[in-house]
Design a protein around this motif. Structure first.
Motif, PDB file in Angstrom:
ATOM      1  N   LEU A 152       2.542   6.418   5.167  1.00  0.00           N
ATOM      2  CA  LEU A 152       1.210   6.925   5.529  1.00  0.00           C
ATOM      3  C   LEU A 152       0.174   5.827   5.788  1.00  0.00           C
ATOM      4  CD1 LEU A 152       0.955  10.099   3.254  1.00  0.00           C
ATOM      5  CD2 LEU A 152       1.492   9.948   5.697  1.00  0.00           C
ATOM      6  N   PRO A 153       0.101   4.746   4.980  1.00  0.00           N
ATOM      7  CA  PRO A 153      -0.857   3.678   5.326  1.00  0.00           C
ATOM      8  C   PRO A 153      -0.583   3.060   6.692  1.00  0.00           C
ATOM      9  CG  PRO A 153      -0.154   3.455   3.047  1.00  0.00           C
ATOM     10  CD  PRO A 153       0.732   4.496   3.663  1.00  0.00           C
ATOM     11  N   CYS A 154       0.691   2.853   7.002  1.00  0.00           N
ATOM     12  CA  CYS A 154       1.068   2.301   8.307  1.00  0.00           C
ATOM     13  C   CYS A 154       0.719   3.276   9.424  1.00  0.00           C
ATOM     14  CB  CYS A 154       2.562   1.975   8.323  1.00  0.00           C
ATOM     15  SG  CYS A 154       3.129   1.171   9.847  1.00  0.00           S
ATOM     16  N   LEU A 155       0.981   4.554   9.204  1.00  0.00           N
ATOM     17  CA  LEU A 155       0.671   5.580  10.196  1.00  0.00           C
ATOM     18  C   LEU A 155      -0.830   5.666  10.445  1.00  0.00           C
ATOM     19  CD1 LEU A 155       1.526   7.949  12.008  1.00  0.00           C
ATOM     20  CD2 LEU A 155       1.443   9.430   9.983  1.00  0.00           C
ATOM     21  N   PHE A 156      -1.611   5.581   9.375  1.00  0.00           N
ATOM     22  CA  PHE A 156      -3.070   5.639   9.489  1.00  0.00           C
ATOM     23  C   PHE A 156      -3.592   4.473  10.324  1.00  0.00           C
ATOM     24  CE2 PHE A 156      -7.307   4.469   7.803  1.00  0.00           C
ATOM     25  CZ  PHE A 156      -7.995   5.632   8.124  1.00  0.00           C
ATOM     26  N   LEU A 157      -3.127   3.260  10.010  1.00  0.00           N
ATOM     27  CA  LEU A 157      -3.542   2.075  10.765  1.00  0.00           C
ATOM     28  C   LEU A 157      -3.104   2.171  12.224  1.00  0.00           C
ATOM     29  CD1 LEU A 157      -4.722  -0.777  10.906  1.00  0.00           C
ATOM     30  CD2 LEU A 157      -2.523  -1.648  10.096  1.00  0.00           C
ATOM     31  N   ALA A 158      -1.884   2.636  12.451  1.00  0.00           N
ATOM     32  CA  ALA A 158      -1.363   2.751  13.811  1.00  0.00           C
ATOM     33  C   ALA A 158      -2.187   3.733  14.641  1.00  0.00           C
ATOM     34  CB  ALA A 158       0.099   3.192  13.768  1.00  0.00           C
ATOM     35  N   GLY A 161       8.974  -2.808  -2.784  1.00  0.00           N
ATOM     36  CA  GLY A 161       8.655  -1.684  -3.660  1.00  0.00           C
ATOM     37  C   GLY A 161       9.838  -1.244  -4.499  1.00  0.00           C
ATOM     38  N   LEU A 162      11.048  -1.444  -3.964  1.00  0.00           N
ATOM     39  CA  LEU A 162      12.259  -1.056  -4.696  1.00  0.00           C
ATOM     40  C   LEU A 162      12.467  -1.898  -5.952  1.00  0.00           C
ATOM     41  CD1 LEU A 162      14.650  -0.634  -1.625  1.00  0.00           C
ATOM     42  CD2 LEU A 162      13.719   1.200  -3.053  1.00  0.00           C
ATOM     43  N   LEU A 163      11.844  -3.074  -6.015  1.00  0.00           N
ATOM     44  CA  LEU A 163      11.960  -3.926  -7.195  1.00  0.00           C
ATOM     45  C   LEU A 163      11.323  -3.259  -8.422  1.00  0.00           C
ATOM     46  CD1 LEU A 163      10.968  -7.342  -5.569  1.00  0.00           C
ATOM     47  CD2 LEU A 163      13.280  -6.550  -6.108  1.00  0.00           C
ATOM     48  N   PHE A 164      10.372  -2.360  -8.174  1.00  0.00           N
ATOM     49  CA  PHE A 164       9.645  -1.699  -9.262  1.00  0.00           C
ATOM     50  C   PHE A 164      10.105  -0.248  -9.455  1.00  0.00           C
ATOM     51  CE2 PHE A 164       7.031  -4.896  -7.210  1.00  0.00           C
ATOM     52  CZ  PHE A 164       6.643  -5.690  -8.282  1.00  0.00           C
ATOM     53  N   GLN A 165      11.143   0.142  -8.747  1.00  0.00           N
ATOM     54  CA  GLN A 165      11.679   1.504  -8.832  1.00  0.00           C
ATOM     55  C   GLN A 165      12.770   1.566  -9.881  1.00  0.00           C
ATOM     56  OE1 GLN A 165      11.165   4.458  -7.179  1.00  0.00           O
ATOM     57  NE2 GLN A 165      13.096   5.323  -6.463  1.00  0.00           N
ATOM     58  N   LEU A 166      12.726   2.586 -10.714  1.00  0.00           N
ATOM     59  CA  LEU A 166      13.792   2.785 -11.685  1.00  0.00           C
ATOM     60  C   LEU A 166      15.079   3.172 -10.959  1.00  0.00           C
ATOM     61  CD1 LEU A 166      11.923   4.755 -14.496  1.00  0.00           C
ATOM     62  CD2 LEU A 166      12.932   2.478 -14.719  1.00  0.00           C
ATOM     63  N   LEU A 190       0.831  -1.205   0.000  1.00  0.00           N
ATOM     64  CA  LEU A 190       0.000   0.000   0.000  1.00  0.00           C
ATOM     65  C   LEU A 190       0.865   1.255   0.000  1.00  0.00           C
ATOM     66  CD1 LEU A 190      -2.865  -0.904   2.522  1.00  0.00           C
ATOM     67  CD2 LEU A 190      -3.052  -0.650   0.042  1.00  0.00           C
ATOM     68  N   GLY A 191       1.918   1.231   0.810  1.00  0.00           N
ATOM     69  CA  GLY A 191       2.820   2.379   0.864  1.00  0.00           C
ATOM     70  C   GLY A 191       3.537   2.598  -0.453  1.00  0.00           C
ATOM     71  N   ALA A 192       4.018   1.507  -1.062  1.00  0.00           N
ATOM     72  CA  ALA A 192       4.693   1.622  -2.358  1.00  0.00           C
ATOM     73  C   ALA A 192       3.717   2.105  -3.422  1.00  0.00           C
ATOM     74  CB  ALA A 192       5.292   0.268  -2.749  1.00  0.00           C
ATOM     75  N   GLY A 193       2.476   1.589  -3.378  1.00  0.00           N
ATOM     76  CA  GLY A 193       1.466   2.027  -4.344  1.00  0.00           C
ATOM     77  C   GLY A 193       1.178   3.507  -4.233  1.00  0.00           C
ATOM     78  N   LEU A 194       1.090   4.007  -2.995  1.00  0.00           N
ATOM     79  CA  LEU A 194       0.848   5.438  -2.784  1.00  0.00           C
ATOM     80  C   LEU A 194       2.016   6.258  -3.301  1.00  0.00           C
ATOM     81  CD1 LEU A 194      -1.023   7.552  -1.524  1.00  0.00           C
ATOM     82  CD2 LEU A 194       0.158   7.210   0.654  1.00  0.00           C
ATOM     83  N   GLY A 230       9.875   7.151  -0.382  1.00  0.00           N
ATOM     84  CA  GLY A 230       9.460   5.764  -0.601  1.00  0.00           C
ATOM     85  C   GLY A 230      10.367   5.141  -1.642  1.00  0.00           C
ATOM     86  N   PRO A 231      10.044   3.965  -2.166  1.00  0.00           N
ATOM     87  CA  PRO A 231       8.803   3.201  -1.968  1.00  0.00           C
ATOM     88  C   PRO A 231       8.816   2.285  -0.746  1.00  0.00           C
ATOM     89  CG  PRO A 231      10.128   2.138  -3.635  1.00  0.00           C
ATOM     90  CD  PRO A 231      10.882   3.381  -3.240  1.00  0.00           C
ATOM     91  N   SER A 232       9.920   2.230   0.024  1.00  0.00           N
ATOM     92  CA  SER A 232       9.899   1.423   1.240  1.00  0.00           C
ATOM     93  C   SER A 232       9.000   2.116   2.260  1.00  0.00           C
ATOM     94  CB  SER A 232      11.315   1.254   1.801  1.00  0.00           C
ATOM     95  OG  SER A 232      11.640   2.329   2.657  1.00  0.00           O
ATOM     96  N   PRO A 233       8.390   1.365   3.186  1.00  0.00           N
ATOM     97  CA  PRO A 233       7.481   1.988   4.168  1.00  0.00           C
ATOM     98  C   PRO A 233       8.177   2.935   5.135  1.00  0.00           C
ATOM     99  CG  PRO A 233       7.865  -0.332   4.688  1.00  0.00           C
ATOM    100  CD  PRO A 233       8.458  -0.092   3.338  1.00  0.00           C
ATOM    101  N   ALA A 234       9.503   3.044   5.056  1.00  0.00           N
ATOM    102  CA  ALA A 234      10.224   4.006   5.885  1.00  0.00           C
ATOM    103  C   ALA A 234      10.201   5.402   5.278  1.00  0.00           C
ATOM    104  CB  ALA A 234      11.671   3.560   6.090  1.00  0.00           C
TER     105      ALA A 234
END
Length: 299
Positions: free
Chosen positions: A278-284, A251-256, A93-97, A268-272
């Motif tokens: 943001l998805p992790c922060l929202f859930l937390a 997510g880095l696998l799909f990053q140029l 979700l984070g990488a998608g965002l 991004g695209p890592s959740p760090a």
């Protein structure tokens, strides 16, 4: 020794042991791709556990860790499944965002993998790159969380096993998570200053990296503490910790690849990254709000 002094002593020990390792390698000029850095990170992850052990010897007080190492799988199996697979959902979700904000960075050509292979002298992968990606994804969803949990356990013994309940004795739930997120994020400072997670070319280095790491540790820390409290076991949080480490790089696998893209790792695209977190922060925050109401009701 008072609770305040034992907390301070634990933090000093946990920081001191890990920072000595990381700073020694930094001063020696070892690069991030060196196996020595990987080994040092594994050892450093066990320094919070070592700090708990030494703290117990100094204060002659039981840490209570042994009771939290029991796995009550039969009554808590749903939470253990969450620990294994929720990090993958958060990472995707984070990488998608992130890729929605920076669509030009996304690629299904897996050029980043090809670039890594070329750095190692491999001109062409013996198997299709799509198969390499599939193997990485399957690994992150199956055995990698269990393998990584063996390393993450050292941190969880310190941060969730000792420090979280120690802080809860003195502070409110929200204050505890903010303090723990701050302590845990700054613990990573020496290795992040070397370029780990975000590189060295992002805007407002290193201040923005410190902010990003706090947001990540604060968000993930809430989920880790919640899992430990629900199961009564550090293994649940260690499994989640191991799974987030296993899936963070998907997510880095799909990053140029490229220098310009490296400067955007702060987002991004890592959740760090600031956007991908943001998805992790929202859930937390949802869980924190629910737990706060629960604690207030119990009072």
């Amino acid at each position: 020794m008072s609770n305040k002094r034992t907390i301070l002593l634990f933090v000093v020990l946990a920081y001191g042991f890990a920072w000595i390792i990381w700073l020694a390698l930094w001063l020696s000029g070892v690069g991030l791709n060196s196996p020595w850095i990987q080994l040092a990170s594994i050892v450093a992850m066990w320094m919070p556990a070592l700090a708990v052990f030494i703290l117990g010897k100094i204060t002659n007080q039981p840490s209570g860790i042994k009771s939290k190492l029991v796995v009550k799988l039969k009554s808590n199996w749903r939470f253990y499944l969450l620990a294994i697979w929720l990090p993958a959902v958060i990472s995707f979700l984070g990488a998608g965002l992130y890729f929605l904000v920076f669509p030009s960075n996304f690629s299904l050509g897996f050029e980043s993998i090809q670039a890594i292979l070329q750095e190692k002298g491999v001109l062409q992968s013996p198997i299709p790159l799509s198969s390499v990606v599939l193997i990485q994804i399957l690994a992150s969803l199956t055995y990698a969380p269990f393998l990584n949990s063996l390393f993450a356990l050292g941190e969880e013994i310190g941060w969730r096993g000792y420090l979280y309940p120690a802080l809860r004795e003195r502070f409110s739930l929200v204050q505890t998570h903010v303090l723990l997120g701050l302590i845990w994020s700054l613990w990573h400072l020496p290795i992040n200053l070397q370029g780990y997670n975000y590189g060295l070319t992002y805007f407002a280095y290193p201040v923005l990296g410190i902010v990003a790491m706090f947001l990540f540790c604060f968000s993930v820390g809430i989920l880790l503490s919640w899992l430990m409290e629900k199961t009564g076991s550090i293994w649940a949080s260690a499994l989640f910790h191991g799974a987030i480490n296993a899936t963070a790089g998907l997510g880095l696998l799909f990053q140029l690849p490229g220098e310009k893209m490296s400067s955007l790792l702060i987002f991004g695209p890592s959740p760090a990254g600031i956007i991908a977190v943001l998805p992790c922060l929202f859930l937390a925050l949802l869980i924190l709000r629910r737990e706060r109401k629960h604690h207030e009701f119990c009072k």
